[in-house]
Design an enzyme around this catalytic site. Structure first.
Site, mmCIF file in Angstrom:
data_model
loop_
_atom_site.group_PDB
_atom_site.id
_atom_site.type_symbol
_atom_site.label_atom_id
_atom_site.label_comp_id
_atom_site.label_asym_id
_atom_site.label_seq_id
_atom_site.Cartn_x
_atom_site.Cartn_y
_atom_site.Cartn_z
ATOM 1 N N SER A 11 0.809 -1.215 0.000
ATOM 2 C CA SER A 11 0.000 0.000 0.000
ATOM 3 C C SER A 11 0.842 1.264 0.000
ATOM 4 O O SER A 11 0.346 2.339 -0.330
ATOM 5 C CB SER A 11 -0.931 -0.006 1.227
ATOM 6 O OG SER A 11 -0.167 -0.056 2.411
ATOM 7 N N TYR A 152 16.258 -4.103 13.981
ATOM 8 C CA TYR A 152 16.055 -3.983 12.523
ATOM 9 C C TYR A 152 17.225 -4.590 11.759
ATOM 10 O O TYR A 152 17.050 -5.362 10.814
ATOM 11 C CB TYR A 152 15.894 -2.500 12.193
ATOM 12 C CG TYR A 152 15.558 -2.191 10.747
ATOM 13 C CD1 TYR A 152 14.274 -2.389 10.254
ATOM 14 C CD2 TYR A 152 16.529 -1.670 9.894
ATOM 15 C CE1 TYR A 152 13.973 -2.080 8.934
ATOM 16 C CE2 TYR A 152 16.233 -1.361 8.572
ATOM 17 C CZ TYR A 152 14.950 -1.564 8.098
ATOM 18 O OH TYR A 152 14.656 -1.265 6.795
HETATM 19 P P1 NAD Z 1 6.686 1.915 4.558
HETATM 20 O O1 NAD Z 1 6.603 2.115 6.024
HETATM 21 O O2 NAD Z 1 6.394 3.058 3.657
HETATM 22 O O3 NAD Z 1 5.773 0.682 4.101
HETATM 23 C C1 NAD Z 1 5.787 -0.509 4.811
HETATM 24 C C2 NAD Z 1 4.643 -1.374 4.362
HETATM 25 O O4 NAD Z 1 4.674 -2.572 5.148
HETATM 26 C C3 NAD Z 1 3.265 -0.750 4.584
HETATM 27 O O5 NAD Z 1 2.468 -0.980 3.435
HETATM 28 C C4 NAD Z 1 2.685 -1.520 5.764
HETATM 29 O O6 NAD Z 1 1.276 -1.659 5.706
HETATM 30 C C5 NAD Z 1 3.360 -2.869 5.578
HETATM 31 N N1 NAD Z 1 3.427 -3.664 6.810
HETATM 32 C C6 NAD Z 1 4.071 -3.372 7.967
HETATM 33 N N2 NAD Z 1 3.860 -4.360 8.872
HETATM 34 C C7 NAD Z 1 3.085 -5.292 8.265
HETATM 35 C C8 NAD Z 1 2.521 -6.526 8.671
HETATM 36 N N3 NAD Z 1 2.721 -7.034 9.900
HETATM 37 N N4 NAD Z 1 1.759 -7.215 7.781
HETATM 38 C C9 NAD Z 1 1.542 -6.725 6.520
HETATM 39 N N5 NAD Z 1 2.047 -5.559 6.089
HETATM 40 C C10 NAD Z 1 2.799 -4.844 6.955
HETATM 41 O O7 NAD Z 1 8.159 1.336 4.309
HETATM 42 P P2 NAD Z 1 9.102 1.347 3.021
HETATM 43 O O8 NAD Z 1 10.092 2.413 3.202
HETATM 44 O O9 NAD Z 1 8.288 1.265 1.773
HETATM 45 O O10 NAD Z 1 9.856 -0.043 3.247
HETATM 46 C C11 NAD Z 1 9.552 -1.219 2.515
HETATM 47 C C12 NAD Z 1 10.601 -2.258 2.843
HETATM 48 O O11 NAD Z 1 11.887 -1.747 2.464
HETATM 49 C C13 NAD Z 1 10.688 -2.578 4.333
HETATM 50 O O12 NAD Z 1 10.940 -3.951 4.501
HETATM 51 C C14 NAD Z 1 11.876 -1.763 4.792
HETATM 52 O O13 NAD Z 1 12.490 -2.318 5.924
HETATM 53 C C15 NAD Z 1 12.769 -1.818 3.563
HETATM 54 N N6 NAD Z 1 13.726 -0.725 3.500
HETATM 55 C C16 NAD Z 1 13.334 0.576 3.488
HETATM 56 C C17 NAD Z 1 14.289 1.585 3.467
HETATM 57 C C18 NAD Z 1 13.933 3.051 3.443
HETATM 58 O O14 NAD Z 1 14.839 3.881 3.578
HETATM 59 N N7 NAD Z 1 12.680 3.423 3.275
HETATM 60 C C19 NAD Z 1 15.654 1.251 3.485
HETATM 61 C C20 NAD Z 1 16.013 -0.086 3.496
HETATM 62 C C21 NAD Z 1 15.044 -1.069 3.522
#
Ligand code: NAD
Length: 244
Positions: A11, A152
């Protein structure tokens, strides 16, 4: 490319960008979200208006049974899953010595166990069909470690080990498993950083900026498709050259 892509955490942020990118490349899209119904409805509407067959479900990735049921419904409604992206993830940052038990548990449950739940559920039908590409979301924090993020970092390092072990288990059945390890990406997850934290982070990024969710989606699409046909068990760092 065509097929069915299943994306956890679709989402928002990186999951959302990956859904739109894979849809543009001809995939039907099944995505799940945790709680933000409005954001999920918006993406489902956007995809439907583009003529993309879409399934959006509220599924908690820590619930293995619910993930299996979502995978089954996806295959019934949209057809065989060809690509799976495990993007659901959370942070609850604190130095380890001050970290509450529940913050350790929530992060490792969601990120590591949630990713394993998704991998297990999709790997079964993919192995049976001798085809599929699974992409997990690690992080540079899981590669180098990052202070204040022991929960994390441990979960994201675990995702790398899971990715490599599973790649070795299912490679002979024609299923590839790769990870992307993003650095600092502009999404809701990093919007909580203070100005001081952002300025400090930028000092460590040779390209001098945070990345975008679309740039991570480019790597996801590459790992999903035939241009990466001989890649498995790899970890693609997309981080602007960050040095933690
Ligand atoms: P975000 O917070 O924008 O989105 C996270 C998504 O995960 C949301 O849609 C949320 O509904 C979903 N989610 C969380 N817990 C959940 C659960 N228990 N069941 C189902 N859905 C769940 O985060 P993002 O920045 O888009 O990150 C996406 C992925 O990339 C994550 O795994 C994050 O750790 C990784 N990541 C992000 C970054 C960054 O800088 N944004 C860096 C490295 C890794």
């Amino acid at each position: 490319m065509s097929g069915v892509a299943l994306i956890s955490g679709g989402s928002r942020g990186i999951g959302r960008a990956a859904a739109l990118r894979l849809a543009a490349e001809g995939h039907a899209i099944s995505f799940c979200y945790q709680s933000d119904r409005q954001a999920a409805d918006l993406l489902a509407k956007e995809l439907t208006e583009l003529g993309v067959a879409t399934l959006a479900e509220r599924v908690d990735v820590t619930d293995a049974g619910a993930v299996r049921a979502w995978v089954t419904r996806t295959e019934q409604d949209l057809g065989p899953i060809t690509v799976a992206v495990a993007s659901a993830g959370i942070t609850r940052d604190k130095p380890l010595l001050l970290m509450a038990d529940e913050d350790w548990q929530a992060v490792t449950d969601t990120n590591l166990t949630g990713t394993a739940n998704l991998c297990r559920a999709v790997a079964f039908p993919m192995v049976k069909r001798r085809a599929g590409s699974i992409i997990t979301l690690s992080s540079v924090s899981g590669v180098y470690g990052n202070p204040g993020q022991s929960n994390y970092a441990a979960s994201k390092a675990g995702i790398i080990a899971l990715t490599r072990a599973l790649a070795k288990e299912v490679g002979r059945y024609g299923v590839r498993v790769n990870a992307v390890a993003p650095g600092m990406i502009e999404t809701d997850m990093t919007s909580v950083l203070t100005d001081a934290q952002r300025t400090d982070a930028l000092k460590h990024i040779p390209l001098g900026r945070f990345g975008t969710a679309d740039e991570v989606a480019d790597s996801v699409a590459f790992l999903a498709g035939p241009r990466s046909a001989y890649l498995t068990g790899s970890v693609l760092q997309i981080d602007g050259g960050i040095v933690l």
